[in-house]
Scaffold this motif. Structure first.
Motif, PDB file in Angstrom:
ATOM      1  N   ASP A  53       8.707   7.019 -11.662  1.00 55.17           N
ATOM      2  CA  ASP A  53      10.120   6.830 -11.332  1.00 55.17           C
ATOM      3  C   ASP A  53      10.390   6.786  -9.832  1.00 55.17           C
ATOM      4  N   LEU A  54       9.490   7.269  -9.014  1.00 58.07           N
ATOM      5  CA  LEU A  54       9.724   7.320  -7.568  1.00 58.07           C
ATOM      6  C   LEU A  54       8.764   6.407  -6.816  1.00 58.07           C
ATOM      7  N   GLY A  55       7.530   6.820  -6.676  1.00 57.33           N
ATOM      8  CA  GLY A  55       6.599   6.081  -5.832  1.00 57.33           C
ATOM      9  C   GLY A  55       6.135   4.767  -6.413  1.00 57.33           C
ATOM     10  N   GLU A  56       5.826   4.739  -7.715  1.00 57.22           N
ATOM     11  CA  GLU A  56       5.226   3.548  -8.314  1.00 57.22           C
ATOM     12  C   GLU A  56       6.192   2.366  -8.305  1.00 57.22           C
ATOM     13  N   ILE A  57       7.442   2.583  -8.686  1.00 59.74           N
ATOM     14  CA  ILE A  57       8.419   1.490  -8.731  1.00 59.74           C
ATOM     15  C   ILE A  57       8.692   0.952  -7.335  1.00 59.74           C
ATOM     16  N   LYS A  58       8.866   1.843  -6.362  1.00 58.33           N
ATOM     17  CA  LYS A  58       9.136   1.408  -4.988  1.00 58.33           C
ATOM     18  C   LYS A  58       7.965   0.626  -4.419  1.00 58.33           C
ATOM     19  N   THR A  98       8.483   0.714  12.746  1.00 59.53           N
ATOM     20  CA  THR A  98       9.771   0.667  13.438  1.00 59.53           C
ATOM     21  C   THR A  98      10.945   0.536  12.471  1.00 59.53           C
ATOM     22  N   CYS A  99      10.699   0.183  11.214  1.00 58.97           N
ATOM     23  CA  CYS A  99      11.785   0.164  10.227  1.00 58.97           C
ATOM     24  C   CYS A  99      12.143   1.565   9.748  1.00 58.97           C
ATOM     25  N   ARG A 100      11.315   2.552  10.079  1.00 60.42           N
ATOM     26  CA  ARG A 100      11.533   3.977   9.822  1.00 60.42           C
ATOM     27  C   ARG A 100      11.358   4.392   8.365  1.00 60.42           C
ATOM     28  N   LYS A 101      11.149   3.458   7.453  1.00 66.13           N
ATOM     29  CA  LYS A 101      10.967   3.846   6.062  1.00 66.13           C
ATOM     30  C   LYS A 101       9.633   4.550   5.846  1.00 66.13           C
ATOM     31  N   PHE A 102       8.598   4.079   6.521  1.00 67.45           N
ATOM     32  CA  PHE A 102       7.282   4.700   6.408  1.00 67.45           C
ATOM     33  C   PHE A 102       7.324   6.123   6.956  1.00 67.45           C
ATOM     34  N   ASP A 103       8.097   6.348   8.013  1.00 67.49           N
ATOM     35  CA  ASP A 103       8.171   7.669   8.632  1.00 67.49           C
ATOM     36  C   ASP A 103       8.969   8.650   7.772  1.00 67.49           C
ATOM     37  N   LEU A 104      10.095   8.195   7.253  1.00 66.00           N
ATOM     38  CA  LEU A 104      11.000   9.094   6.547  1.00 66.00           C
ATOM     39  C   LEU A 104      10.549   9.354   5.110  1.00 66.00           C
ATOM     40  N   GLU A 105      10.153   8.324   4.393  1.00 71.56           N
ATOM     41  CA  GLU A 105       9.781   8.479   2.991  1.00 71.56           C
ATOM     42  C   GLU A 105       8.328   8.886   2.803  1.00 71.56           C
ATOM     43  N   GLN A 106       7.495   8.714   3.833  1.00 72.64           N
ATOM     44  CA  GLN A 106       6.054   8.962   3.741  1.00 72.64           C
ATOM     45  C   GLN A 106       5.433   8.153   2.603  1.00 72.64           C
ATOM     46  N   LEU A 107       5.995   6.973   2.413  1.00 74.38           N
ATOM     47  CA  LEU A 107       5.506   5.993   1.449  1.00 74.38           C
ATOM     48  C   LEU A 107       5.420   4.660   2.172  1.00 74.38           C
ATOM     49  N   PRO A 108       4.302   3.926   2.050  1.00 76.29           N
ATOM     50  CA  PRO A 108       4.156   2.685   2.816  1.00 76.29           C
ATOM     51  C   PRO A 108       5.315   1.727   2.609  1.00 76.29           C
ATOM     52  N   CYS A 109       5.911   1.279   3.705  1.00 74.41           N
ATOM     53  CA  CYS A 109       6.956   0.266   3.636  1.00 74.41           C
ATOM     54  C   CYS A 109       6.307  -1.106   3.437  1.00 74.41           C
ATOM     55  N   LYS A 110       7.129  -2.148   3.323  1.00 76.69           N
ATOM     56  CA  LYS A 110       6.589  -3.481   3.084  1.00 76.69           C
ATOM     57  C   LYS A 110       5.765  -3.984   4.266  1.00 76.69           C
ATOM     58  N   HIS A 111       6.108  -3.540   5.485  1.00 77.26           N
ATOM     59  CA  HIS A 111       5.322  -3.943   6.651  1.00 77.26           C
ATOM     60  C   HIS A 111       3.938  -3.284   6.635  1.00 77.26           C
ATOM     61  N   SER A 125      -3.469   4.748  -0.818  1.00 81.71           N
ATOM     62  CA  SER A 125      -4.100   5.828  -0.059  1.00 81.71           C
ATOM     63  C   SER A 125      -3.240   6.307   1.104  1.00 81.71           C
ATOM     64  N   PHE A 126      -2.225   5.530   1.490  1.00 81.23           N
ATOM     65  CA  PHE A 126      -1.346   5.912   2.586  1.00 81.23           C
ATOM     66  C   PHE A 126      -0.071   6.599   2.095  1.00 81.23           C
ATOM     67  N   ALA A 127       0.063   6.772   0.797  1.00 83.57           N
ATOM     68  CA  ALA A 127       1.226   7.472   0.247  1.00 83.57           C
ATOM     69  C   ALA A 127       1.011   8.970   0.317  1.00 83.57           C
ATOM     70  N   SER A 128       2.085   9.700   0.502  1.00 82.88           N
ATOM     71  CA  SER A 128       2.005  11.151   0.570  1.00 82.88           C
ATOM     72  C   SER A 128       1.571  11.725  -0.771  1.00 82.88           C
ATOM     73  N   SER A 129       0.929  12.882  -0.716  1.00 81.40           N
ATOM     74  CA  SER A 129       0.458  13.518  -1.952  1.00 81.40           C
ATOM     75  C   SER A 129       1.614  13.971  -2.841  1.00 81.40           C
ATOM     76  N   TYR A 130       2.817  14.081  -2.274  1.00 78.95           N
ATOM     77  CA  TYR A 130       3.970  14.491  -3.072  1.00 78.95           C
ATOM     78  C   TYR A 130       4.355  13.426  -4.109  1.00 78.95           C
ATOM     79  N   TYR A 131       3.924  12.178  -3.894  1.00 81.00           N
ATOM     80  CA  TYR A 131       4.255  11.099  -4.827  1.00 81.00           C
ATOM     81  C   TYR A 131       3.204  10.931  -5.930  1.00 81.00           C
ATOM     82  N   THR A 132       2.101  11.618  -5.858  1.00 84.69           N
ATOM     83  CA  THR A 132       1.008  11.402  -6.803  1.00 84.69           C
ATOM     84  C   THR A 132       1.317  12.021  -8.166  1.00 84.69           C
ATOM     85  N   ARG A 133       0.668  11.472  -9.169  1.00 85.33           N
ATOM     86  CA  ARG A 133       0.845  11.985 -10.526  1.00 85.33           C
ATOM     87  C   ARG A 133       0.280  13.389 -10.655  1.00 85.33           C
TER      88      ARG A 133
END
Length: 205
Positions: A53-58, A98-111, A125-133
């Motif tokens: 519901d969070l990391g996978e869909i995004k 520089t889009c700040r999404k990678f910094d704030l969400e700790q989930l890879p942005c599209k860039h 592998s660049f996603a935070s461990s908080y998003y893992t199953r």
């Protein structure tokens, strides 16, 4: 403005709030037992790398958007991603963009995903461990047990002599409120007039 978790729990327990304290605690315990069981079973049945519901869909949505971007290498760790709308300067080592999404969400942005595709790296592998199953399943791994009957309680003698008094509070006259007061900036739900259907007044006024 968003409603915090306290208001969410308050809404779930809107009927149980009128019960005595002991029955209210039992209701909360049963509610938590049900939540932990349901969410634990969902986590065990899931086979995705990230929480669905969070990391996978995004991440899947950003994978499609990143396929149309061009990557220009600046140095060994920095890459300029040509978005066509809002370019992004990605620093893989610091996991920032520089889009700040990678910094704030700790989930890879599209860039950042475009850079991972360019370098043939796994963006998961660049996603935070908080998003893992695994983290999701570990959050609901513990069991919550109901409170046993009072006759089976083992109470030390020094605690039996302690008298717990209710808090000193002044009971205001009138009927007790059952709905919370909206905070500043939150839209209050005004009832419509039963005659004309317009908000802001009633039939009698």
């Amino acid at each position: 403005m968003t409603t915090n978790i306290v208001e969410s729990i308050n809404s779930v327990l809107r009927f149980a709030r009128m019960l005595p304290v002991v029955h209210l605690i039992d209701e909360i315990t049963n509610l938590l037992v049900c939540w932990f069981r349901q969410r634990g079973e969902l986590a065990m049945k899931s086979h995705s790398t990230l929480c669905p519901d969070l990391g996978e869909i995004k991440l899947r949505k950003r994978l499609d958007a990143a396929s149309r971007m061009n990557v220009v290498k600046i140095n060994e760790v920095e890459y300029n991603v040509l978005d066509g709308d809002l370019n992004g300067l990605v620093h893989l080592q610091n996991r920032s963009c520089t889009c700040r999404k990678f910094d704030l969400e700790q989930l890879p942005c599209k860039h950042a995903i475009a850079v991972c595709r360019h370098l043939k790296l796994n963006p998961y592998s660049f996603a935070s461990s908080y998003y893992t199953r695994a983290t999701w399943a570990a959050a609901y791994a513990e069991s919550i047990y109901p409170v046993p009957p009072e006759a089976t309680w083992v109470i030390p003698e020094n605690l039996k002599k302690v008298k717990i008094l209710p808090p000193l509070c002044k009971v205001m006259p009138g009927r007790r409120k059952t709905q919370r007061i909206p905070s500043k900036g939150e839209k209050s739900r005004q009832k419509k007039c039963s005659r004309c259907g317009v908000k802001g007044h009633y039939r009698s006024t």
